[in-house]
Design an enzyme around this catalytic site. Structure first.
Site, PDB file in Angstrom:
ATOM      1  N   ASP A  21       0.901  -1.584  -0.014  1.00 20.29           N
ATOM      2  CA  ASP A  21       0.026  -0.090   0.219  1.00 20.29           C
ATOM      3  C   ASP A  21       0.939   1.245   0.067  1.00 20.29           C
ATOM      4  O   ASP A  21       1.638   1.504   0.914  1.00 20.29           O
ATOM      5  CB  ASP A  21      -0.964   0.044   1.204  1.00 20.29           C
ATOM      6  CG  ASP A  21      -1.672   1.140   1.461  1.00 20.29           C
ATOM      7  OD1 ASP A  21      -1.607   1.748   0.354  1.00 20.29           O
ATOM      8  OD2 ASP A  21      -2.027   1.324   2.500  1.00 20.29           O
ATOM      9  N   ASN A  23      -0.002   4.382  -0.197  1.00 20.27           N
ATOM     10  CA  ASN A  23      -0.645   5.744   0.198  1.00 20.27           C
ATOM     11  C   ASN A  23      -1.477   5.699   1.630  1.00 20.27           C
ATOM     12  O   ASN A  23      -2.272   6.427   1.752  1.00 20.27           O
ATOM     13  CB  ASN A  23      -1.476   6.202  -0.899  1.00 20.27           C
ATOM     14  CG  ASN A  23      -2.790   5.373  -1.289  1.00 20.27           C
ATOM     15  OD1 ASN A  23      -2.907   4.409  -0.632  1.00 20.27           O
ATOM     16  ND2 ASN A  23      -3.867   6.054  -2.137  1.00 20.27           N
ATOM     17  N   ASP A  25      -4.093   4.115   2.667  1.00 25.74           N
ATOM     18  CA  ASP A  25      -5.408   3.632   2.770  1.00 25.74           C
ATOM     19  C   ASP A  25      -5.690   2.172   3.116  1.00 25.74           C
ATOM     20  O   ASP A  25      -6.769   1.860   3.342  1.00 25.74           O
ATOM     21  CB  ASP A  25      -6.375   4.021   1.816  1.00 25.74           C
ATOM     22  CG  ASP A  25      -5.901   3.350   0.356  1.00 25.74           C
ATOM     23  OD1 ASP A  25      -5.069   2.451   0.363  1.00 25.74           O
ATOM     24  OD2 ASP A  25      -6.483   3.493  -0.896  1.00 25.74           O
ATOM     25  N   ASP A  29      -1.835  -1.294  -3.894  1.00 26.57           N
ATOM     26  CA  ASP A  29      -2.081  -0.611  -5.166  1.00 26.57           C
ATOM     27  C   ASP A  29      -1.002  -0.642  -6.136  1.00 26.57           C
ATOM     28  O   ASP A  29       0.213  -1.335  -5.820  1.00 26.57           O
ATOM     29  CB  ASP A  29      -2.373   0.890  -4.801  1.00 26.57           C
ATOM     30  CG  ASP A  29      -1.291   1.438  -3.758  1.00 26.57           C
ATOM     31  OD1 ASP A  29      -0.299   1.279  -4.210  1.00 26.57           O
ATOM     32  OD2 ASP A  29      -1.760   2.157  -2.750  1.00 26.57           O
ATOM     33  N   ASP A  98      -5.498 -10.320 -15.357  1.00 22.94           N
ATOM     34  CA  ASP A  98      -6.369 -11.405 -15.094  1.00 22.94           C
ATOM     35  C   ASP A  98      -7.397 -11.240 -16.267  1.00 22.94           C
ATOM     36  O   ASP A  98      -8.008 -10.238 -16.128  1.00 22.94           O
ATOM     37  CB  ASP A  98      -6.797 -11.435 -13.771  1.00 22.94           C
ATOM     38  CG  ASP A  98      -6.959 -12.662 -13.021  1.00 22.94           C
ATOM     39  OD1 ASP A  98      -7.778 -13.617 -13.902  1.00 22.94           O
ATOM     40  OD2 ASP A  98      -6.577 -13.124 -11.932  1.00 22.94           O
ATOM     41  N   ASP A 199      -9.292 -16.702 -16.153  1.00 21.94           N
ATOM     42  CA  ASP A 199     -10.161 -17.174 -15.020  1.00 21.94           C
ATOM     43  C   ASP A 199     -11.317 -17.798 -15.153  1.00 21.94           C
ATOM     44  O   ASP A 199     -11.991 -17.535 -16.180  1.00 21.94           O
ATOM     45  CB  ASP A 199     -10.548 -15.663 -14.236  1.00 21.94           C
ATOM     46  CG  ASP A 199     -11.527 -15.901 -13.000  1.00 21.94           C
ATOM     47  OD1 ASP A 199     -10.849 -16.046 -12.101  1.00 21.94           O
ATOM     48  OD2 ASP A 199     -12.577 -15.753 -13.090  1.00 21.94           O
ATOM     49  N   GLU A 256      -7.250 -21.109 -16.287  1.00 20.85           N
ATOM     50  CA  GLU A 256      -7.539 -21.773 -14.955  1.00 20.85           C
ATOM     51  C   GLU A 256      -8.402 -23.155 -15.350  1.00 20.85           C
ATOM     52  O   GLU A 256      -9.744 -22.790 -15.599  1.00 20.85           O
ATOM     53  CB  GLU A 256      -8.251 -20.712 -13.966  1.00 20.85           C
ATOM     54  CG  GLU A 256      -8.630 -21.600 -12.399  1.00 20.85           C
ATOM     55  CD  GLU A 256      -9.620 -20.639 -11.867  1.00 20.85           C
ATOM     56  OE1 GLU A 256      -9.459 -20.865 -10.748  1.00 20.85           O
ATOM     57  OE2 GLU A 256     -10.161 -20.004 -12.331  1.00 20.85           O
ATOM     58  N   HIS A 328      -4.161 -17.220  -4.625  1.00 18.47           N
ATOM     59  CA  HIS A 328      -5.047 -16.524  -4.046  1.00 18.47           C
ATOM     60  C   HIS A 328      -6.201 -17.139  -3.481  1.00 18.47           C
ATOM     61  O   HIS A 328      -7.045 -16.452  -2.954  1.00 18.47           O
ATOM     62  CB  HIS A 328      -5.170 -15.199  -4.772  1.00 18.47           C
ATOM     63  CG  HIS A 328      -6.129 -15.489  -6.203  1.00 18.47           C
ATOM     64  ND1 HIS A 328      -5.720 -16.305  -7.075  1.00 18.47           N
ATOM     65  CD2 HIS A 328      -7.419 -15.305  -6.094  1.00 18.47           C
ATOM     66  CE1 HIS A 328      -6.753 -16.452  -7.991  1.00 18.47           C
ATOM     67  NE2 HIS A 328      -7.824 -15.686  -7.499  1.00 18.47           N
ATOM     68  N   ASP A 329      -6.370 -18.515  -3.875  1.00 17.16           N
ATOM     69  CA  ASP A 329      -7.646 -19.156  -3.599  1.00 17.16           C
ATOM     70  C   ASP A 329      -7.599 -20.208  -2.702  1.00 17.16           C
ATOM     71  O   ASP A 329      -8.822 -20.961  -2.568  1.00 17.16           O
ATOM     72  CB  ASP A 329      -8.235 -19.948  -5.105  1.00 17.16           C
ATOM     73  CG  ASP A 329      -8.958 -18.866  -5.894  1.00 17.16           C
ATOM     74  OD1 ASP A 329      -9.363 -17.766  -5.469  1.00 17.16           O
ATOM     75  OD2 ASP A 329      -8.909 -19.180  -7.176  1.00 17.16           O
TER      76      ASP A 329
END
Ligand code: GLC
Ligand code: CA
Length: 554
Positions: A21, A23, A25, A29, A98, A199, A256, A328-329
């Site tokens: 990150d 910035n 928040d 990003d 993706d 995907d 995938e 990520h799954d």
């Protein structure tokens, strides 16, 4: 097999929301990714796959796209994206985005227009059916739970979503939809992308006309797989997409794909296959049950070995698999594939080497190179992932007490992989100066990049050595194109294989805490990698220490 520019590369997956990150928040990003390009280049990465950062309501963390031509402001701007592509290129890295085109977001313009005029042009972009009281068009269960049908707002129709209700399926039977998809792919490739990760693509072909299947749970619904098994003709869509897009650019594409039959491998990833490559999910799906995550069988070291070798045998030298330990799954691979209680630097390095040197393209998921581990969830309230929340409900409904249900789903939760990347031992693992959108794994003081980059014995340094070995001009040809031949396949808790090409390499891992001996057929020439300081040997016999892995030139 025709040689391709990407064959000898090493790929890395970034989950932008959790990477870095810039910035404060609390959300990772694109400028954050740019600032870490040197870290990735130094590791030896050539291909970077970014999970979606298009404009999106983030109902499924970006896998629900509301504008395919824009970047979500939380991730940055189009200029940031262009800068990322350019800065990566300077470092010899190409970017994959993706491609999420089985569905879009219900906040996409197309869907909004379909709601306004379901019988018009955009109604045909989706699968719509007339709503009938007390009856659904079909009894299919969505991947994230519940029926795949929901009411199309302000109309007397229902729409299909095989994933979340905020992810309406696009109707690929409609040539206009396909044209829109190709136009978008080419638009991005014109910007200088190296290609795409594709995907959920097996879902684009539905068995038509739609009908019910045998219910497989108490809810009276059936798994989507029942329908997919019957769906024929996906090849026509995929071949058209390849010809109209990737092929013209010599772009890299990785699908995938879960359910290809052995005889279909050449169609998918052979010369002129639909895709350049596809992921090997054999290990990841082993033991999964139709009843839900709570009912999955654990995977043992012997199962792991069998899964890897089966995938290799299925593909042989027809094409290139993309090999992963995690993405990520789901779980972090080290927490999943290493027996409970044995997760340590040695075992992490062993798993890394065994997977990384398989034939195919290695993909590293962010943090894998640090040996990041699963999260200890104290309560279901700490979970963000929609899929885990659904599976928790399924486990409770099956009668598991809450504590056990939590334990069961924790093992598979996609949040395990989505906690912030562990950069330092500072607050929030150095991921953000603000409040992270998902809490960092509390083990970041001991597992973080800053410490590992400086430590020649760290998991990170071991990955760096693996990458360097794959790129070493002396061994590259063998590691990239050499055949894979399993050895001592029947030995318990031992995974070993030869890579045979210009040279012969033996990769052998003792997949257990206890030592075990192997008798080499001949004396090795040199030790290319070892996760221990030395090798205990007596003539041709090697006594492997717990989780010791060796890469030997024979
Ligand atoms: C893929 C993605 C997953 C997403 C789903 C729907 O499986 O990897 O994260 O939820 O597709 O797009
Ligand atoms: Ca941010």
């Amino acid at each position: 097999m025709e040689r391709k520019w990407w064959h000898d590369k090493v790929a890395y997956q970034i989950y932008p929301k959790s990477f870095y990150d810039s910035n404060g928040d609390g959300i990772g990003d694109i400028p954050g990714i740019i600032s870490k390009l040197d870290y990735l280049a130094d590791l030896g990465i050539d291909i970077l796959w970014l999970s979606p950062c298009y404009r999106s309501p983030l109902a499924d963390q970006g896998y629900d796209i509301s504008d395919y031509y824009d970047i979500d402001p939380r991730f940055g701007t189009m200029e940031d994206m262009e800068r990322l592509i350019a800065e990566a290129k300077k470092r010899g890295i190409c970017i994959l985005m993706d491609l999420v085109v089985n569905h879009c977001s219900d906040e996409h313009e197309w869907f909004k227009r379909a709601c306004e005029d379901p019988d018009g042009k955009y109604g045909k972009y989706f699968y719509l059916r007339d709503k009938k009281e007390g009856e659904l068009p079909t009894n299919w269960r969505s991947y994230f739970g519940g029926p795949v049908w929901d009411d199309l707002p302000d109309t007397d129709k229902q729409y299909l979503h095989v994933f979340h209700k905020k992810q309406p399926d696009l109707n690929w039977e409609n040539p206009e939809v396909r044209e829109e998809v190709y136009k978008n792919i080419n638009w991005w490739l014109d910007k200088g992308l190296g290609g795409f990760r594709i995907d959920a693509i097996i879902n684009i072909k539905k068995a038509l006309p739609m009908h019910d299947y045998e219910p497989d749970r108490e809810d009276g619904l059936c798994s989507i797989h029942a329908m997919l098994q019957e769906a024929e003709g996906i090849g026509a869509f995929l071949g058209e997409m390849r010809d109209r897009t990737f092929k013209k650019y010599d772009a890299f594409s990785v699908g995938e794909v879960f359910n290809e039959k052995p005889e279909e491998v050449p169609d998918f990833i052979g010369d002129n296959g639909y895709f350049s490559s596809m992921f090997d999910f054999n290990e990841a799906i082993f033991g999964r049950s139709g009843k839900g995550w709570y009912d999955a069988a654990p995977i043992t070291p012997d199962d792991y070995k069998k899964c890897c070798f089966a995938a290799q045998a299925k593909v042989k030298n027809v094409g290139f698999l993309s090999n992963i330990i995690e993405n990520h799954d789901g779980s972090r691979g080290v927490s999943y594939y290493i027996p409970e209680g044995d997760c340590c630097d040695e075992s992490k390095k062993m798993l890394a080497a065994l997977n990384f040197l398989l034939r195919g393209l290695p993909f590293i998921y962010q943090g894998q190179e640090l040996g990041m581990e699963n999260v200890p969830f104290a309560s279901i309230d700490e979970v963000d992932d929609i899929s885990t929340l659904d599976e928790y409900k399924v486990a409770l409904e099956a009668g598991l007490p809450p504590e056990e249900a939590l334990k069961a789903v924790s093992k598979f939760s996609r949040d395990n992989a989505r906690t912030p990347m562990q950069w330092t031992d500072g607050a929030n693992a150095g991921f953000t100066t603000g409040t992270p959108w998902l809490k960092a794994n509390p083990n970041y003081p001991s597992i973080n990049a800053a410490a590992q980059v400086q430590d020649a014995d760290s998991v990170y340094s071991f990955y760096k050595k693996l990458i360097a070995l794959r790129k070493d001009p002396v061994y590259k040809e063998t590691i990239v194109y050499g055949a894979l031949e399993p050895v001592w396949e029947e030995r318990h808790n031992l995974m070993a294989y030869y890579r045979k090409g210009e040279r012969t390499l033996l990769v052998v891992g003792n997949y257990q805490r206890e030592p075990q001996e192997i008798a080499l057929p001949a004396m090795y020439k040199s030790v290319l990698l070892n996760n221990y300081k030395d090798i205990a040997q007596d003539k041709g016999t090697i006594r492997l220490q717990g989780y010791q892995v060796l890469v030997l030139e024979m």
